[in-house]
Write a protein that holds these residues in place. Structure first.
Motif, mmCIF file in Angstrom:
data_model
loop_
_atom_site.group_PDB
_atom_site.id
_atom_site.type_symbol
_atom_site.label_atom_id
_atom_site.label_comp_id
_atom_site.label_asym_id
_atom_site.label_seq_id
_atom_site.Cartn_x
_atom_site.Cartn_y
_atom_site.Cartn_z
ATOM 1 N N SER A 92 -10.069 -7.039 -8.357
ATOM 2 C CA SER A 92 -9.975 -6.359 -7.058
ATOM 3 C C SER A 92 -8.906 -5.271 -7.060
ATOM 4 O O SER A 92 -8.835 -4.469 -6.133
ATOM 5 N N PRO A 94 0.814 -1.235 0.000
ATOM 6 C CA PRO A 94 0.000 0.000 0.000
ATOM 7 C C PRO A 94 0.842 1.279 0.000
ATOM 8 O O PRO A 94 0.373 2.322 -0.440
ATOM 9 N N GLU A 151 -10.311 -1.877 -6.712
ATOM 10 C CA GLU A 151 -10.731 -1.435 -5.380
ATOM 11 C C GLU A 151 -9.544 -0.896 -4.580
ATOM 12 O O GLU A 151 -9.624 0.167 -3.981
ATOM 13 N N ASP A 152 -8.398 -1.634 -4.573
ATOM 14 C CA ASP A 152 -7.283 -1.196 -3.718
ATOM 15 C C ASP A 152 -6.095 -0.636 -4.493
ATOM 16 O O ASP A 152 -5.088 -0.281 -3.889
ATOM 17 N N GLN A 153 -6.183 -0.586 -5.829
ATOM 18 C CA GLN A 153 -5.117 -0.029 -6.692
ATOM 19 C C GLN A 153 -3.805 -0.804 -6.623
ATOM 20 O O GLN A 153 -2.781 -0.321 -7.098
ATOM 21 N N ASP A 202 -2.392 -6.482 4.236
ATOM 22 C CA ASP A 202 -1.930 -5.507 5.221
ATOM 23 C C ASP A 202 -2.100 -6.038 6.642
ATOM 24 O O ASP A 202 -1.307 -5.732 7.522
#
Length: 1428
Positions: A139, A24, A142-144, A164
Motif C-alpha cells: 500500500s 503525509p 498508493e500513498d507513498q 490521517d
C-alpha cells in the motif's frame, strides 16, 4: 493493602530511532513542499515504553522581532553571534557540544535554511521497545508513505501506519513469538530481542534466544501475492506472508552460536544477512587458550524455497567484537567494531584492520598494521555511522567524533585511515543518517542532537595552518579560529589526508574536509541515580523541589523538578485592585488629519510596549474600574476611575483607541481615558440583561448577556465610531448562545471551499478572500465561533457572516470534531428560561499556541469542570460526504478538523444559582481562558493561554514537547494579563489570593516535560545526593574515573604499561561535595582515595552531647575500597558534620559552610548501606549489620550486630523497626531493642529475590513492605503473624507482584495527607528509574480501589491499545510458585489514565457497564494522581 502505581514523568532520552516518511506532510510534491517551512522527514524515537514522533522541518532562520528590538536596545550583543540552546546549556559546565578551541566571530553568513525538530505525537506503550525499523509494503505505492515496525521485549513485532482520519498511528498487525519454544527457556528474561529490516523491505528479522530469528516476509508486488494466494487460501488485504522461526544452528550452520549482532546487507537479489557470533565463548583471563573466537557468516534468505546458502564465512575475528555496520552497495561487505580496533570484511572474506590502541595486537592474532604510538582510544560504547559511501564516523562514548576514510586500491579496500577528532557531541546510544547531510545522534543519558554534515573541497596549495584535517561550524555560522591548533599537529593530519586522496585524484590537487554544524537538539536528562527533596521558592511561597542526580560522563549534573511552574515575584501592586479583571493594553497616540486618525510614528521597540492597565473590582457596588498608567519612575498612577464593572477591554481602531465594555454599555475611549462614544445596551427604551462576557477583535465586538442573547458591533475606521452589525444571516435575532469568541487566522490554515450550486457561492468565496477591506493588517482572516445551548458549535466567516463549520460533537468532547455540514441551528428563547446543565460549554476560545510555529487550538471548558483542548488541522472539505435528498442550504465549507490533544477534569465547587446576593457575587470565581505572548528569554517567544479560577494553569506548546498544561501553584487566580508596561516582555500581572502581583517565570525553566524542570550541568555525574535540613544545603557524591594500578600485599606494583598505546585501566572513585542549592556553587568537598567509591550517603540524627537537645544531624557515608581482583575488597564508614564558618563579604551566598570529618571507621568489607535508628547509626559490612553509637563526637561504638544475607542493598528505619534489602536473600524485617541492646529478626522473605530498594508503605492502620528488584518488579509484602502461611509471623507474605519493566535506583517516602486528616498521614513512595522516569505508589481506599479495578478491566478489554499490546499481560510477573498471577492489589495508572482522554459519551458507556458514575470515577482519579 491496595495501591496505585502511576508514572508522573515518562522515560527520558533516546534509545532507538528510525527515519521514515510516515506522515503525509513529508511527501514531496504536496502543497506544503514548495514553500518554507517544509517537512523533510519524520524521526521516530523511543526509550523504554515511550514512543515519540517528530517532523524535521526545514525553515528559514527567522529571528523574532522582539529579539531584534532587544538587540538594538542592548547593543552589547552582536547580532547573530549567540549560541543556540543546548550549546549554551552544555558550555556553562565547561564541556561544550563543540569545545574544541576558541571561537572568533567572523562576518555573518546566514544559512539559507535551518533544520528543526517539531513534535507530532507521543504514546506510552504497554510494552518495552527493543527496536524500530521503517518498511515499505504494497500500500506504500498508493500513498507513498512508509510503515513503522516496532519490536518489544516480550518477542512481539507490531506493524503501524499513520491514519490521517485519526491523526495518529494505527495498528496494522501484531506478530507475537512469546510462545515460541526459544522463549520458554529460563534465561529468556535476560535476553534482549533486536529488530532488523531488509533495505528493500522484503522481510524483517527479530532475534530470539537460543540463536534463532523470527522472519516476517512482506509482499512487494502483486505477483508475489498471487503466487501466495494460489499456494494457500490467503486474504488479499494482508501485506505480509506467514512469519516463521529460523533456527540458525539447525537450518543454516551448526557453528552459528551465541549471536552478538546481525544486519541485512544492501545490493543483493535476495535478502542477505550478516551474522556476528562467537561459537566458543572466552574472556580476558582465557585468552592464552581461546582467542579470536568471533566469526562472521553472510547467508541469503530464499523466502519462497526456504533455502539459506552461506556466501561468506570468516573466522578468527577478535573476541571483543561488538557490532556490525553494513557498507554501501558500491563497496560491499561489513565493518566490524571491536573494543580496540575497526575491521572491514568484504564478500571475499578479505579483512582490513585499523587498530586504535596497543591492546589490539595483544588480544588478537589477526594481522593488522601497528597502532599509532600516540593513539590510545577505547571503542567500548561507540557507535558507527556512514556519512557517505567511503566515510564513516566513530562516535565514542565520551562524544568525540572521529571520521574514518576507507581507501580504495582499484575496487578493493586497501586501508582504513583514522582522522583526528572533529567535534564533541552527546554520549551516543544510536546514530542515524536522516538524509544526505543530516545526522541524528540519540542519547539515553543526555540531549540527542541533529547535526548537518557538509563536505568542502579545499585546494592543497593552502598553508599548513589552514588545512586542519576537518572543521566544524557553530550553529550561527561561526568559524573556528584557524590559528588555534585544534587537532594536534596539523602537518601530520594533512599528510594522512593527502595520502588518502592521492590514490584517487592525483590531478585535481584538492582534498575534502567535513564541516559539522549543530542544527537542533531534543532535551533529555537521562537516568536518575539518586534523588532528594529540597526547599525552593515559588513566588513568595516555599515549595518542595525534587533534586535528582542525572546523566552520565560529561553530561552529568542535577535536574530540579517542581510540581508547579516556578515564578519570581517582581512587585506587589495593591493600588491596582483588579479582583474582577485586569487588562494591560498597548495603545498608540493618534493624530487626526482631515477627519482620519493616524498614529504618531514611534520607534519599533516602544510600539510593542503596553501603555495602559485597566482593572476592575466588584466592590463597592456597583463596582469600580480604574485606568492606570506608568509614571516617569516605576510607579503606577491612576488618573481615571469609573463606577461600574468592566467586562472586557482591548485596543481598537489599529490600537489608537480603547474599546471598553461594561455590564450595560459599550464605550470607545481615547488613549488618555476620555470618552469618545458610548452605546447603552438597551432594547429601545428598555434595559437589556447584564453583559456577562465579551470578545473583541478589531474591528468586531461580540457581547454575551446573562439571558444568553448576543450583540454584534462593528467599528467604522473613517468615523472612529462603532455601530450595531446586522445579524440576520445568523437566523432570528432573539437566538440564544451560551459561549462565543472571535479568531484571527494569521497563518492561513482556515481555508473555505465554496460549492458551485448556488450563485451565493462566488459571493461567499469573495467575502473570505477580500477580508483586507475589514482589516488593515496583512493576510489575516477573521472568524466568529459560537456555541448554541443545545451543544452545537458553529464557525461563521466575517465580515459577511456565512456559516462555514458546524458540529454537535463538542458538547460530549469527542476526540475528533468534523464539519457535519448542517445548516444554522435554531436556538430560540425558551419559556420558562432554560436551566444550565452540566455539559453546557461555559468557556470557548480559539487561539494560536506554539513556539516557532503557531497552530490554532480550540479551548473548551464545560460547567461540570471538563477541559478539552483541540488542535486545528487541515482537512478535505466535507461538502461531498453529505448527499441529502434536498440540496444543502450551506454554501461554504471550512477545510479544517479539530483533534483533541489534552483532556482534564477539575473539581468545581459551585455556589447555588439562587444566591444572587452581593456576597455571592464577591465569592464568584471566574474561570476564563486568557491568551498571552511572552518572551522569557531572548531566544524564545511562546504563545500560550492562561486558565484562571481555582485550578489556575498555564497552557503552553513547545516545538519539542508538544502541549503541556502546567499548574501555576496559586490557590485561586481571579484575573490575569501579560504585561509589558515595565518594558519586559516576560512579565505577567495577575490577581491571586495574594492580591495583584507582577511576576515572571523563573529563569532557565524547561517546559517540554510533564513537570517543569531546570538543568544544572556539572560536567560530572553524581551517584548519591541528600538534603541537609539544618543548613538547607545539598550534599552529593560525584562519581568519577581514576587510573587504577594493582598492588600486592607488600605494596609493590603488580603491572605497569609496557608499550605504545597501552595504559592503566580506569576504576570508580568519588568525591563528596557540599553545594548551596540557591546558587549551585560548591562550598566545600572531601576527596576520597583514588580507589575508593561512595556506596551510600544519608543524613542521620545521632545522639551527641554537643547540643542542648541531645541529638544532631550528621552526614553518614559508606564506601568501597577496591584493591584489584587478587585482594579482598575493603570499606569504610565516615561521619561528617556541616559547620558554619566566617564567610568573605564578597562571596555570593552570605552564609558559608564546610564539611568537618568527625569519624572515619575502617571496615573489613564494603559498607553498602547506612541509615539512622533512634539516634544510633546502622551500617552494613559484608554479611553483617552493625548498630553503633557516636561517642564524644569522635568515634563509633558498636552496640548490636546481626548476621544477614549476602550483600545488603538498602536499609530503612521507622521508629525501632528496621528493613533490610539484600541482593540474594530478599527482605528482612528486624526490630531494635535498647535494653538490653539487640537486633531481633521478626520476619523475612524465604524466597531468593533481588531487592534493590525496600520501604515501609502504610495507610490508616495497614502496613506493607514495598520492594523493587533489578528487573523492575514491585512486590508488596505483609507481616501477619495470624496467617497460618506465615509460620507464626516468621515469613513475610508476598501478596502482590507488579511488573514495572525498569530498574529502580532510588525511592523516597513522603507524607500524603487526605481530606479526612488522621493523626498519622499516609505514606506515598516516589521512585526514580534508570530510564529517567519517575513514578509514585499511592495507597487507595477499598471502595475507590474496587471501582477503579472494574474500570481497569473494562479499559483492558474495550479499548484499542497502541500497537495491539495487552496491558494486563504487561504487568504479570512470571512466578512458578503460585497458580494465579499476584497483580490484583496494584492498579496500573498508565492504563487508567486513558479513561480521561475518552469522549464523555464513551466514558458514560464504560462506567454504566460497571455500575458507577463517570463523575465519581474522575473525582477518584484526580485525587490520586497529584505528583506530591
Amino acid at each position: 493493602m491496595h495501591a496505585l502505581r502511576h508514572d508522573i514523568l515518562p522515560p527520558s532520552g533516546v534509545e532507538f530511532a528510525t527515519t521514515l516518511k510516515l506522515t503525509p506532510s513529508t511527501i514531496t510534491g504536496s502543497s506544503s513542499q514548495d514553500k518554507l517551512p517544509r517537512v523533510l522527514t519524520n524521526v521516530v524515537v523511543s526509550r523504554s515504553n515511550l514512543l515519540r514522533i517528530f517532523e524535521v522541518w526545514e525553515q528559514s532562520p527567522q529571528i523574532s522581532t522582539y529579539i531584534e528590538d532587544e538587540r538594538e536596545r542592548r547593543a552589547h550583543v552582536r547580532k547573530g553571534t549567540e549560541a543556540v540552546e543546548g550549546e549554551v546549556e552544555m558550555d556553562e559546565g565547561g564541556e561544550g557540544w563543540v569545545n574544541m578551541g576558541s571561537v572568533k566571530a567572523t562576518a555573518k553568513k546566514d544559512p539559507s535554511t535551518v533544520s528543526r525538530f517539531h513534535f507530532v505525537r507521543e504514546h506510552t506503550l504497554h510494552g518495552t521497545v527493543t527496536g524500530m525499523e521503517s518498511v515499505r509494503i504494497m500500500s506504500t505505492y498508493e500513498d507513498q508513505l512508509d510503515r513503522l515496525l516496532v519490536s518489544f521485549k516480550d518477542a512481539k513485532i507490531a506493524l503501524l501506519e499513520w491514519s490521517d482520519a485519526a491523526h495518529d498511528l494505527v495498528t496494522v498487525s501484531i506478530h507475537t513469538y512469546e510462545r515460541a519454544p526459544q522463549m520458554v527457556s529460563l534465561d529468556s528474561s535476560l535476553f534482549k530481542t533486536e529488530l532488523r529490516a531488509d533495505p528493500l523491505s522484503r522481510c524483517a528479522a527479530l532475534s530470539l534466544p537460543k540463536d534463532a530469528f523470527a522472519i516476517l516476509p512482506f509482499f512487494q508486488t502483486q505477483a508475489e501475492l498471487d503466487v501466495m494466494e494460489q499456494e494457500q487460501n490467503h486474504t488479499r488485504d494482508v501485506p505480509y506472508s506467514p512469519s516463521f522461526v529460523l533456527d540458525l544452528v539447525n537450518d543454516v550452520d551448526e557453528r552459528i552460536r551465541n549471536v552478538i549482532d546481525f544486519v541485512f546487507l544492501p545490493g543483493y537479489n535476495n535478502p542477505t544477512v550478516a551474522v556476528l557470533c562467537q561459537s566458543e565463548q572466552t574472556w580476558a583471563g582465557r585468552l592464552k587458550e581461546y582467542r579470536d573466537t568471533a566469526r562472521l557468516y553472510i547467508f541469503t534468505l530464499d523466502l519462497m524455497s526456504r533455502n539459506y546458502p552461506i556466501i561468506t564465512a570468516v573466522d578468527g575475528l577478535p573476541y571483543d567484537s561488538v557490532s556490525l555496520l553494513p557498507c554501501a552497495t558500491s563497496l560491499g561487505g561489513v565493518i566490524v567494531l571491536t573494543s580496540n580496533s575497526i575491521i572491514y570484511v568484504d564478500q571475499a572474506a578479505r579483512r582490513v584492520a585499523l587498530p586504535v590502541n596497543g591492546w589490539a595486537a595483544r588480544v588478537s592474532d589477526m594481522p593488522m598494521p601497528p597502532a599509532d604510538k600516540d593513539l590510545g582510544l577505547c571503542l567500548e560504547g561507540s557507535r558507527l555511522v556512514f556519512v557517505d559511501e567511503k566515510t564513516l564516523f566513530v562516535i565514542r562514548k565520551d562524544g568525540m567524533i572521529h571520521p574514518i576514510e576507507i581507501i580504495l586500491d582499484g575496487r578493493t579496500v586497501s586501508k582504513l585511515v583514522l582522522l583526528p577528532v572533529i567535534a564533541q557531541t552527546t554520549i551516543p546510544a544510536v546514530a542515524r543518517l536522516l538524509n544526505d547531510d543530516l545526522l541524528f545522534v540519540g542519547s539515553t543519558v543526555g540531549p540527542s542532537v541533529l547535526m548537518k554534515t557538509a563536505r568542502q573541497e579545499v585546494p592543497l596549495e593552502l598553508p599548513a595552518q589552514h588545512t586542519g584535517a576537518t572543521a566544524i561550524n557553530f550553529p550561527d555560522s561561526m568559524d573556528l579560529d584557524d590559528d588555534d591548533d585544534l587537532y594536534g599537529d596539523s602537518q601530520t593530519a594533512t599528510q594522512a589526508t593527502v595520502g588518502a586522496t592521492l590514490g584517487t585524484s592525483v590531478t585535481t590537487k584538492t582534498r575534502s574536509i567535513i564541516h559539522l554544524s549543530l542544527c537542533d537538539s531534543l532535551p533529555a536528562y537521562g537516568p536518575i541515580a539518586d534523588m532528594t527533596f529540597s526547599l525552593a521558592k515559588n513566588g513568595e511561597r516555599f515549595v518542595p523541589e525534587l533534586v535528582t542526580a542525572t546523566g552520565a560522563g560529561h553530561l552529568g549534573g542535577f535536574t530540579l523538578f517542581q510540581r508547579d511552574l516556578p515564578t519570581r515575584t517582581k512587585r506587589k501592586l495593591h493600588v491596582l485592585g483588579g479582583a474582577r479583571g485586569i487588562w494591560s493594553l498597548s495603545v498608540r497616540q493618534s493624530q487626526r488629519v482631515n477627519g482620519l486618525s493616524y498614529e504618531k510614528a514611534m520607534s519599533p521597540f516602544s510600539a510593542e510596549i503596553d501603555t495602559i492597565i485597566i482593572s476592575t473590582d466588584a466592590n463597592p457596588t456597583p463596582g469600580v474600574s480604574r485606568i492606570a498608567t506608568r509614571t516617569a519612575k516605576t510607579d503606577v498612577s491612576i488618573p481615571t476611575r469609573i463606577p461600574g464593572t468592566t467586562i472586557c477591554a482591548a485596543p481598537f481602531f489599529q490600537r489608537t483607541t480603547i474599546l471598553h465594555v461594561m455590564t450595560n454599555a459599550i464605550r470607545v475611549l481615547e488613549p488618555d481615558g476620555n470618552e469618545r462614544q458610548v452605546i447603552k445596551d438597551m432594547d429601545g427604551s428598555l434595559p437589556r440583561a447584564k453583559i456577562k462576557s465579551c470578545s473583541i477583535c478589531d474591528p468586531f465586538v461580540l457581547i454575551l448577556r446573562e439571558d444568553e442573547s448576543i450583540g454584534l458591533f462593528i467599528g467604522e475606521t473613517e468615523r472612529g465610531k462603532i455601530r450595531r452589525k446586522d445579524m440576520s444571516p445568523m437566523g432570528d435575532k432573539t437566538s440564544r448562545y451560551i459561549a462565543g469568541c472571535f479568531f484571527t487566522d494569521t497563518i492561513g490554515l482556515f481555508d473555505v471551499e465554496a460549492t458551485e450550486t448556488t450563485p451565493a457561492a462566488t459571493h461567499t468565496d469573495k467575502s473570505t478572500s477580500t477580508l483586507q477591506a475589514a482589516v488593515a493588517a496583512g493576510n489575516r482572516s477573521q472568524w466568529l465561533v459560537l456555541v448554541r445551548p443545545q451543544g452545537v458549535m458553529e464557525i461563521w466567516s466575517l465580515p459577511k457572516l456565512t456559516l462555514v463549520f458546524s458540529t454537535t460533537a463538542i458538547s460530549t468532547l469527542e476526540n475528533i470534531l468534523v464539519d457535519t455540514c448542517a445548516p444554522a441551528a435554531l436556538s430560540l428563547p425558551q419559556d420558562p428560561p432554560r436551566k444550565p446543565r452540566d455539559l453546557d460549554i461555559d468557556q470557548i476560545l480559539l487561539a494560536p499556541l506554539g513556539e516557532t510555529s503557531l497552530v490554532p487550538h480550540l479551548f473548551v471548558f464545560s460547567r461540570a469542570g471538563n477541559m478539552a483542548i483541540y488542535e486545528a488541522l487541515p482537512a478535505p472539505a466535507s461538502s461531498e460526504q453529505t448527499d441529502p435528498p434536498h440540496p444543502n442550504p450551506r454554501t461554504a465549507f471550512l477545510k479544517v478538523k479539530f483533534h483533541k490533544v489534552v483532556s482534564k477534569t477539575f473539581e468545581i465547587q459551585r455556589v447555588e444559582e439562587t444566591e444572587k446576593t452581593v456576597l455571592a457575587e464577591h465569592k464568584r470565581i471566574s474561570r476564563t481562558f486568557v491568551p498571552f505572548v511572552t518572551s522569557p528569554n531572548m531566544e524564545c517567544t511562546l504563545t500560550g493561554v492562561f486558565f484562571t479560577g481555582d485550578r489556575p494553569c498555564w497552557i503552553i506548546a513547545t516545538d519539542k514537547g508538544g502541549l503541556r498544561v502546567v499548574p501555576s501553584g496559586h490557590t485561586v487566580v481571579h484575573a490575569f494579563t501579560a504585561c509589558s508596561l515595565w518594558e519586559s516582555k516576560g512579565d505577567f500581572l495577575l490577581y491571586s489570593d495574594e492580591g495583584p502581583t507582577l511576576l515572571e517565570w523563573a529563569p532557565e525553566v524547561q517546559l517540554d516535560g510533564c513537570l517543569p524542570y531546570r538543568s544544572v550541568p556539572r560536567s560530572r555525574p553524581y551517584s548519591n545526593v541528600v538534603f541537609e535540613q539544618s543548613a538547607s544545603l545539598i550534599v552529593a557524591a560525584s562519581s568519577l574515573q581514576a587510573r587504577f594500578a594493582s598492588y600486592d600485599e607488600d605494596g609493590s606494583i603488580v603491572w605497569e604499561p609496557d608499550g605504545n598505546g597501552i595504559s592503566f585501566p580506569y576504576a570508580d572513585c568519588s568525591t563528596l561535595e557540599l553545594i548551596s542549592p540557591e546558587h549551585w556553587v560548591t562550598m566545600d568537598g572531601y576527596e576520597f582515595a583514588s580507589n575508593e567509591s561512595v556506596n551510600a550517603l544519608t543524613c542521620v540524627s545521632l545522639e551527641t552531647t554537643s547540643t542542648e537537645s541531645g541529638s544532631k544531624n550528621f552526614i553518614a557515608v559508606g564506601t568501597t575500597i577496591n584493591r584489584g581482583e587478587d585482594l579482598a575488597v575493603k570499606g569504610a564508614t565516615y561521619i561528617f558534620e556541616v559547620v558554619e564558618v566566617v564567610s568573605d563579604p564578597n562571596w555570593t551566598p552570605k552564609r558559608w559552610y564546610k564539611l568537618k570529618l568527625r569519624v572515619k571507621d575502617d571496615a573489613k568489607g564494603p559498607v553498602t548501606a547506612v541509615c539512622g535508628i533512634n539516634g544510633y547509626l546502622v551500617s552494613s559490612m559484608g554479611q553483617k549489620i552493625f548498630v553503633r553509637a557516636l561517642d564524644l563526637d569522635e568515634r563509633l561504638v558498636g552496640v548490636a550486630f546481626l548476621d544477614v544475607g549476602v550483600y545488603v542493598t538498602s536499609l530503612r528505619s521507622m521508629k525501632n523497626l528496621l528493613l533490610i534489602g539484600d541482593a540474594v536473600k530478599s527482605v528482612w524485617l528486624v526490630a531494635f531493642q535498647e535494653d538490653p541492646y539487640k537486633l531481633v529478626t521478626l520476619a523475612k522473605d524465604v524466597r531468593k529475590r533481588h531487592a534493590t530498594t525496600v520501604d515501609f508503605f502504610f495507610a490508616g492502620g495497614d502496613l506493607a513492605i514495598a520492594s523493587e528488584d533489578e528487573e523492575g518488579v514491585l512486590r508488596l509484602f505483609a507481616y501477619d503473624p495470624s496467617d497460618p502461611e506465615s509460620r507464626g509471623g516468621q515469613h513475610l507474605l508476598c501478596h502482590t507482584e507488579f511488573h514495572g519493566h525498569k530498574e529502580c535506583r532510588s525511592t523516597i517516602m513522603i507524607a500524603r495527607r487526605t481530606k479526612d486528616e488522621q493523626l498519622v498521614p499516609q505514606a506515598k513512595l516516589v521512585s526514580g528509574f534508570t530510564d529517567g522516569s519517575l513514578s509514585t505508589l499511592t495507597p487507595v481506599d477499598e471502595a475507590v480501589f474496587k471501582r477503579l479495578q472494574l474500570l481497569q478491566g473494562q479499559l483492558t478489554r474495550n479499548m484499542q491499545h497502541t500497537a495491539g499490546l495487552n496491558p494486563k499481560a504487561h504487568r504479570i510477573v512470571r512466578n512458578d510458585a503460585v497458580s494465579k498471577p499476584l497483580s490484583k492489589s496494584v492498579l496500573d495508572g498508565q492504563l487508567l489514565s486513558e479513561f480521561q482522554v475518552l469522549g464523555i459519551s464513551r466514558q458514560n458507556e464504560i462506567t454504566r457497564q460497571i455500575g458507577t458514575e463517570r463523575a465519581l470515577v474522575l473525582h477518584d482519579w484526580s485525587s490520586l494522581i497529584v505528583p506530591w
